[in-house]
Design a protein around this motif. Structure first.
Motif, PDB file in Angstrom:
ATOM      1  N   HIS A 158       0.816  -1.215   0.000  1.00  0.00           N
ATOM      2  CA  HIS A 158       0.000   0.000   0.000  1.00  0.00           C
ATOM      3  C   HIS A 158       0.851   1.268   0.000  1.00  0.00           C
ATOM      4  CE1 HIS A 158      -3.031  -2.999   1.187  1.00  0.00           C
ATOM      5  NE2 HIS A 158      -3.832  -2.217   0.497  1.00  0.00           N
ATOM      6  N   THR A 159       2.029   1.188   0.554  1.00  0.00           N
ATOM      7  CA  THR A 159       2.940   2.336   0.471  1.00  0.00           C
ATOM      8  C   THR A 159       3.325   2.589  -0.980  1.00  0.00           C
ATOM      9  OG1 THR A 159       3.776   1.879   2.697  1.00  0.00           O
ATOM     10  CG2 THR A 159       5.146   3.277   1.273  1.00  0.00           C
ATOM     11  N   PHE A 160       3.567   1.532  -1.726  1.00  0.00           N
ATOM     12  CA  PHE A 160       3.869   1.652  -3.148  1.00  0.00           C
ATOM     13  C   PHE A 160       2.672   2.222  -3.910  1.00  0.00           C
ATOM     14  CE2 PHE A 160       3.956  -0.907  -7.276  1.00  0.00           C
ATOM     15  CZ  PHE A 160       4.758   0.006  -7.947  1.00  0.00           C
ATOM     16  N   LEU A 161       1.474   1.702  -3.647  1.00  0.00           N
ATOM     17  CA  LEU A 161       0.277   2.186  -4.339  1.00  0.00           C
ATOM     18  C   LEU A 161       0.051   3.677  -4.098  1.00  0.00           C
ATOM     19  CD1 LEU A 161      -2.623  -0.413  -4.052  1.00  0.00           C
ATOM     20  CD2 LEU A 161      -1.125   0.050  -5.988  1.00  0.00           C
ATOM     21  N   ILE A 162       0.219   4.101  -2.859  1.00  0.00           N
ATOM     22  CA  ILE A 162      -0.031   5.510  -2.550  1.00  0.00           C
ATOM     23  C   ILE A 162       1.037   6.392  -3.166  1.00  0.00           C
ATOM     24  CG2 ILE A 162      -0.072   7.169  -0.636  1.00  0.00           C
ATOM     25  CD1 ILE A 162      -1.893   5.215   0.832  1.00  0.00           C
ATOM     26  N   ALA A 163       2.274   5.900  -3.263  1.00  0.00           N
ATOM     27  CA  ALA A 163       3.302   6.655  -3.984  1.00  0.00           C
ATOM     28  C   ALA A 163       2.907   6.847  -5.442  1.00  0.00           C
ATOM     29  CB  ALA A 163       4.646   5.928  -3.887  1.00  0.00           C
ATOM     30  N   LEU A 164       2.322   5.807  -6.056  1.00  0.00           N
ATOM     31  CA  LEU A 164       1.858   5.921  -7.440  1.00  0.00           C
ATOM     32  C   LEU A 164       0.674   6.887  -7.534  1.00  0.00           C
ATOM     33  CD1 LEU A 164       1.989   2.228  -8.736  1.00  0.00           C
ATOM     34  CD2 LEU A 164       3.725   4.008  -8.897  1.00  0.00           C
ATOM     35  N   ALA A 165      -0.206   6.855  -6.532  1.00  0.00           N
ATOM     36  CA  ALA A 165      -1.342   7.776  -6.537  1.00  0.00           C
ATOM     37  C   ALA A 165      -0.861   9.224  -6.505  1.00  0.00           C
ATOM     38  CB  ALA A 165      -2.254   7.492  -5.341  1.00  0.00           C
ATOM     39  N   TYR A 166       0.173   9.503  -5.740  1.00  0.00           N
ATOM     40  CA  TYR A 166       0.721  10.857  -5.701  1.00  0.00           C
ATOM     41  C   TYR A 166       1.317  11.240  -7.058  1.00  0.00           C
ATOM     42  CZ  TYR A 166       0.042  12.207  -0.833  1.00  0.00           C
ATOM     43  OH  TYR A 166      -0.518  12.594   0.359  1.00  0.00           O
ATOM     44  N   GLN A 167       1.894  10.281  -7.748  1.00  0.00           N
ATOM     45  CA  GLN A 167       2.396  10.583  -9.092  1.00  0.00           C
ATOM     46  C   GLN A 167       1.254  10.962 -10.026  1.00  0.00           C
ATOM     47  OE1 GLN A 167       4.951   7.548 -10.738  1.00  0.00           O
ATOM     48  NE2 GLN A 167       6.713   8.326  -9.621  1.00  0.00           N
ATOM     49  N   ILE A 168       0.126  10.254  -9.925  1.00  0.00           N
ATOM     50  CA  ILE A 168      -1.030  10.596 -10.750  1.00  0.00           C
ATOM     51  C   ILE A 168      -1.517  12.005 -10.419  1.00  0.00           C
ATOM     52  CG2 ILE A 168      -3.422   9.993 -11.296  1.00  0.00           C
ATOM     53  CD1 ILE A 168      -2.685   7.075 -10.704  1.00  0.00           C
ATOM     54  N   LEU A 169      -1.459  12.362  -9.145  1.00  0.00           N
ATOM     55  CA  LEU A 169      -1.869  13.701  -8.714  1.00  0.00           C
ATOM     56  C   LEU A 169      -0.840  14.768  -9.084  1.00  0.00           C
ATOM     57  CD1 LEU A 169      -3.200  12.925  -5.106  1.00  0.00           C
ATOM     58  CD2 LEU A 169      -4.558  13.369  -7.152  1.00  0.00           C
ATOM     59  N   GLU A 170       0.326  14.312  -9.578  1.00  0.00           N
ATOM     60  CA  GLU A 170       1.435  15.210  -9.919  1.00  0.00           C
ATOM     61  C   GLU A 170       1.910  15.978  -8.690  1.00  0.00           C
ATOM     62  OE1 GLU A 170      -0.170  17.512 -13.166  1.00  0.00           O
ATOM     63  OE2 GLU A 170       0.423  15.983 -14.618  1.00  0.00           O
ATOM     64  N   ARG A 171       1.999  15.235  -7.578  1.00  0.00           N
ATOM     65  CA  ARG A 171       2.484  15.804  -6.329  1.00  0.00           C
ATOM     66  C   ARG A 171       3.543  14.897  -5.720  1.00  0.00           C
ATOM     67  NH1 ARG A 171      -2.552  18.577  -3.008  1.00  0.00           N
ATOM     68  NH2 ARG A 171      -2.951  20.207  -4.575  1.00  0.00           N
ATOM     69  N   PRO A 172       4.505  15.477  -5.008  1.00  0.00           N
ATOM     70  CA  PRO A 172       5.515  14.644  -4.348  1.00  0.00           C
ATOM     71  C   PRO A 172       4.934  13.914  -3.145  1.00  0.00           C
ATOM     72  CG  PRO A 172       5.802  16.943  -3.737  1.00  0.00           C
ATOM     73  CD  PRO A 172       4.735  16.914  -4.797  1.00  0.00           C
ATOM     74  N   LEU A 173       5.468  12.769  -2.848  1.00  0.00           N
ATOM     75  CA  LEU A 173       5.055  12.032  -1.661  1.00  0.00           C
ATOM     76  C   LEU A 173       5.540  12.791  -0.423  1.00  0.00           C
ATOM     77  CD1 LEU A 173       3.787   9.209  -0.794  1.00  0.00           C
ATOM     78  CD2 LEU A 173       6.150   8.509  -0.433  1.00  0.00           C
ATOM     79  N   PRO A 174       4.649  13.136   0.493  1.00  0.00           N
ATOM     80  CA  PRO A 174       5.093  13.846   1.705  1.00  0.00           C
ATOM     81  C   PRO A 174       6.056  12.994   2.535  1.00  0.00           C
ATOM     82  CG  PRO A 174       2.713  14.006   1.431  1.00  0.00           C
ATOM     83  CD  PRO A 174       3.189  12.979   0.444  1.00  0.00           C
ATOM     84  N   ASN A 175       7.010  13.646   3.156  1.00  0.00           N
ATOM     85  CA  ASN A 175       7.957  12.963   4.056  1.00  0.00           C
ATOM     86  C   ASN A 175       8.565  11.726   3.395  1.00  0.00           C
ATOM     87  OD1 ASN A 175       7.412  14.772   6.316  1.00  0.00           O
ATOM     88  ND2 ASN A 175       5.414  13.751   6.407  1.00  0.00           N
ATOM     89  N   LEU A 176       9.141  11.950   2.220  1.00  0.00           N
ATOM     90  CA  LEU A 176       9.675  10.838   1.429  1.00  0.00           C
ATOM     91  C   LEU A 176      10.725  10.039   2.184  1.00  0.00           C
ATOM     92  CD1 LEU A 176       9.934   9.284  -1.232  1.00  0.00           C
ATOM     93  CD2 LEU A 176      11.531  11.042  -2.017  1.00  0.00           C
ATOM     94  N   ASP A 177      11.605  10.719   2.907  1.00  0.00           N
ATOM     95  CA  ASP A 177      12.660   9.995   3.631  1.00  0.00           C
ATOM     96  C   ASP A 177      12.093   8.997   4.633  1.00  0.00           C
ATOM     97  OD1 ASP A 177      14.903  10.908   2.388  1.00  0.00           O
ATOM     98  OD2 ASP A 177      15.373  12.473   3.849  1.00  0.00           O
ATOM     99  N   GLN A 178      10.993   9.363   5.291  1.00  0.00           N
ATOM    100  CA  GLN A 178      10.370   8.436   6.231  1.00  0.00           C
ATOM    101  C   GLN A 178       9.843   7.198   5.517  1.00  0.00           C
ATOM    102  OE1 GLN A 178       7.376  10.295   8.639  1.00  0.00           O
ATOM    103  NE2 GLN A 178       8.706  11.986   9.272  1.00  0.00           N
TER     104      GLN A 178
END
Length: 319
Positions: A158-178
């Protein structure tokens, strides 16, 4: 500052890369094979415009897979996409899991590309903010994301899926390092990754999800790449030719075969794939009227496994 010592180049648009490479490969498949699966997928559409799994009833998850398979075959048409857009519009206000939200976003993009109604055209101007807030409700204390909001721990998938969802939204994943730290915490000594923290033995699909996430974050090191390629190579079912979900399962399945093949090719590990054995395995799961079974143990076809079957053949086409 980069605490993980990783490549700081811009993240790849993962789904676009996947779709384009599979589309290019699918063009090389025999016309009769493509045609029968287009017929199967078209016949699988329900009167409300959605697509269902084996339990019946239109479902966002299976609708996403049907549209992705049709897109791969360059067979999205305006009429069917318009009908699917109507189905998606009915679901826009309903609560959704992370999987359903991702499927909704992917499907909305694809029906628009296919000439259907823009599902999000009438959405409020701040719809991206609202979707982002919904995604962040799935964030967990360990830095990952879970299937449902307010979960105590994250899921690799689900972390992977939500990262892809943010790409669709054209937004960076918040707190990427975490999130990167979370994904790396799921790595195990066998070279792969696990889905949940208590697990000690890695699996094909959580490993593919972890590698996919690290690719979107430009965070794959050479050492991770080498160990994952070795892990995947060890999952082959020598009697069937496909890949197993983990090293304790005796039989292969089409989902694991697709994710392993795609991941190996992405990591320049294609020389570890027995191309003809994998092709033979995949084709053994194809129904004469179209559609694919999940494995030799299966007795039915569905749109999800049809995507995996076509995707594997497309990924290997021309090799």
């Amino acid at each position: 500052m980069n605490p993980h010592n990783i490549d700081d180049s811009p993240a790849k648009i993962y789904l676009h890369s996947l779709t384009m490479r599979l589309l290019e490969g699918a063009e090389k498949l025999p016309a009769h094979l493509r045609d029968r699966h287009v017929r199967y997928l078209n016949a699988s559409q329900n009167p409300d415009g959605g697509y269902s799994g084996r339990a019946g009833g239109s479902d966002l998850y299976y609708t996403g897979f049907a549209l992705r398979a049709l897109a791969m075959l360059q067979s999205l048409d305006m009429d069917r996409c318009t009908r699917t857009a109507n189905f998606l519009t009915q679901r826009i206000q309903q609560p959704a899991s992370a999987i359903d939200l991702f499927s909704f976003l992917v499907s909305s993009v694809l029906v628009t590309l296919g000439g259907g109604t823009d599902v999000l055209a009438a959405a409020p101007a701040d719809w991206r903010d609202r979707v982002s807030a919904t995604l962040e409700a799935h964030r967990t204390p360990d830095g990952g994301y879970a299937k449902l909001p307010n979960s105590p721990s994250g899921s690799t998938y689900h972390t992977f899926l939500i990262a892809l969802a943010y790409q669709i939204l054209e937004r960076p994943l918040p707190n990427l390092d975490q999130a990167i730290t979370f994904i790396l915490s799921r790595r195990r000594d066998d070279g792969g990754f696990v889905e949940i923290a208590p697990m000690r033995r890695s699996g094909a699909n959580p490993t593919a999800a972890a590698i996919g996430f690290l690719e979107t974050a430009s965070a794959i090191t050479p050492e991770i790449r080498t160990s994952v390629v070795d892990f995947f190579a060890g999952l082959v079912s020598e009697f069937e030719g496909g890949y197993r979900a983990n090293d304790r399962i005796p039989t292969a399945d089409l989902l694991s075969t697709f994710t392993v093949v795609w991941s190996l090719l992405q990591m320049n590990g294609g020389d570890r794939i027995d191309l003809e054995a994998v092709r033979s395995y995949v084709l053994s799961l194809e129904a004469k009227a179209g559609g694919f079974q999940g494995g030799l143990w299966d007795n039915a076809v569905d749109v999800e496994y049809t995507f995996y079957g076509l995707g594997t053949l497309a990924a290997l086409a021309g090799r």
